[in-house]
Design an enzyme around this catalytic site. Sequence first.
Site, PDB file in Angstrom:
ATOM      1  N   ASP A  88       0.480   7.227   3.207  1.00 51.58           N
ATOM      2  CA  ASP A  88       0.723   7.469   1.785  1.00 51.58           C
ATOM      3  C   ASP A  88       1.180   6.166   1.147  1.00 51.58           C
ATOM      4  O   ASP A  88       2.059   5.485   1.683  1.00 51.58           O
ATOM      5  CB  ASP A  88       1.799   8.552   1.630  1.00 51.58           C
ATOM      6  CG  ASP A  88       1.858   9.169   0.246  1.00 51.58           C
ATOM      7  OD1 ASP A  88       1.590   8.455  -0.733  1.00 51.58           O
ATOM      8  OD2 ASP A  88       2.195  10.359   0.145  1.00 51.58           O
ATOM      9  N   ARG A 106       1.944   6.148  -2.313  1.00 50.81           N
ATOM     10  CA  ARG A 106       2.477   6.476  -3.639  1.00 50.81           C
ATOM     11  C   ARG A 106       3.873   5.909  -3.852  1.00 50.81           C
ATOM     12  O   ARG A 106       4.263   5.628  -4.981  1.00 50.81           O
ATOM     13  CB  ARG A 106       2.497   7.997  -3.828  1.00 50.81           C
ATOM     14  CG  ARG A 106       1.133   8.582  -4.069  1.00 50.81           C
ATOM     15  CD  ARG A 106       1.168  10.076  -4.125  1.00 50.81           C
ATOM     16  NE  ARG A 106       1.458  10.675  -2.822  1.00 50.81           N
ATOM     17  CZ  ARG A 106       1.534  11.977  -2.606  1.00 50.81           C
ATOM     18  NH1 ARG A 106       1.372  12.819  -3.607  1.00 50.81           N
ATOM     19  NH2 ARG A 106       1.788  12.433  -1.399  1.00 50.81           N
TER      20      ARG A 106
END
Length: 426
Positions: free
Chosen positions: A336, A338
């Site tokens: 990830d 983000r």
Amino acid sequence: MSTDADNPPSNGASQAGHIRLTSHAGSAGALPVTWGAATPAERGPIVGTTASRAQRNVIGTHSGSYSVYRALAVAAGALSRDHRADLTNTAPTVTIGPHPQWSDPRAIVSLDPWGAMIAEAFASEITSGVDIRPTIAVTKAHVTVPEVSDAIAQGRLVPDGRILLASGAAVVTKVAIEPVWYLPGIADRFGCTDTELRRVLFEETGGMFPELVTRPDLEVFLPPIGGQTVYIFGRAADLAEPTVELTARVHDECNGSDVFGSDICTCRPYLTHAIEECIRGTQRGGAGVVAYSRKEGRALGEVTKFLVYNARKRQEGGDTADRYFARTECVAGVQDMRFQELMPDVLHWLGIRRIHRLVSMSNLKYDAITGSGIEVGERVNIPEELIPLDARVEIDAKMAAGYFTPGAVPDAQQLKQVKGRGWADD
């Protein structure tokens, strides 16, 4: 090589033989920026103009990822390089702030708190010829999604004519925000030095912004990335009042699910569930907010996301929950990207100090919000009946990985039994 930085041609591409360099000192007369100052006059405007190098006090230019399209328009001769926006009647439909967080240089580092107010805050500078542009716009809208109409039909929601119309439309205030990065603050959030951050940003964008490493005097960067949209249910002023019940969701873009209803993940169901909860909470006398960030495919991009889908479905044994995260890491090198460290900024811009009901199962989001000083009361997960069948792989893998759930957490053996649809399945 000669330069013609301060007197560029007014239309089309740059004059042949002349390159407009911005990597060397040339803005000694530009207005200063004092990040975190208490007033716009003390803070100074953000000036990312490409028309007059002498006025620039930032790295990059306005419009985020759309700046490239603007460049194409100039190259094609469709847009005059020296066009100035006519801001008549573009003022925000409601006033947001200023809030105490705006003058805390640690609370907000990824957007310009004064970005919606430039027409009034810097009126004299604009009149004098400084090319200052808004980075935030506030308007009103009606939001209509089929799931809300279904909730009305099933009696979960009742139109009141003010927050929820009989047509199924929700009345909202809508905010668009372009990214504005205060580089020392960004570096602090990610635990690196300003110098390290600048060097990596320069190198990993293929040298796109040389000012990152040649202009340490410029502390603000307008990155060419997607921004965010905020949907406010109820009175915007109530978001900053801790005694008013606030329902909130911070949602990261998933075009396939959010727009086209792909059933391999729970993104759209979570988003529409949050909208329903925001409407219901606002009708109780509270307020609601959905902050929608452009971070497609966990900020890995949609191409990478689709490659991962293929790898998951084609691996031996099929798409199983026990290998959900592993396939992403195999393709992208990371699960990830983000990195929710910057996400709470928009909440601080809205003046939020307490979220009574957070519609999210993500611990990364919860930890980032509470770690920034915002209290969170109840955490609201997605109801079981809203989880698409093919998304069980995702949801069970997340629960086993420690994501919030009020129910039972599947063990290793159970994860192996959770299998997604194969390519040959209808």
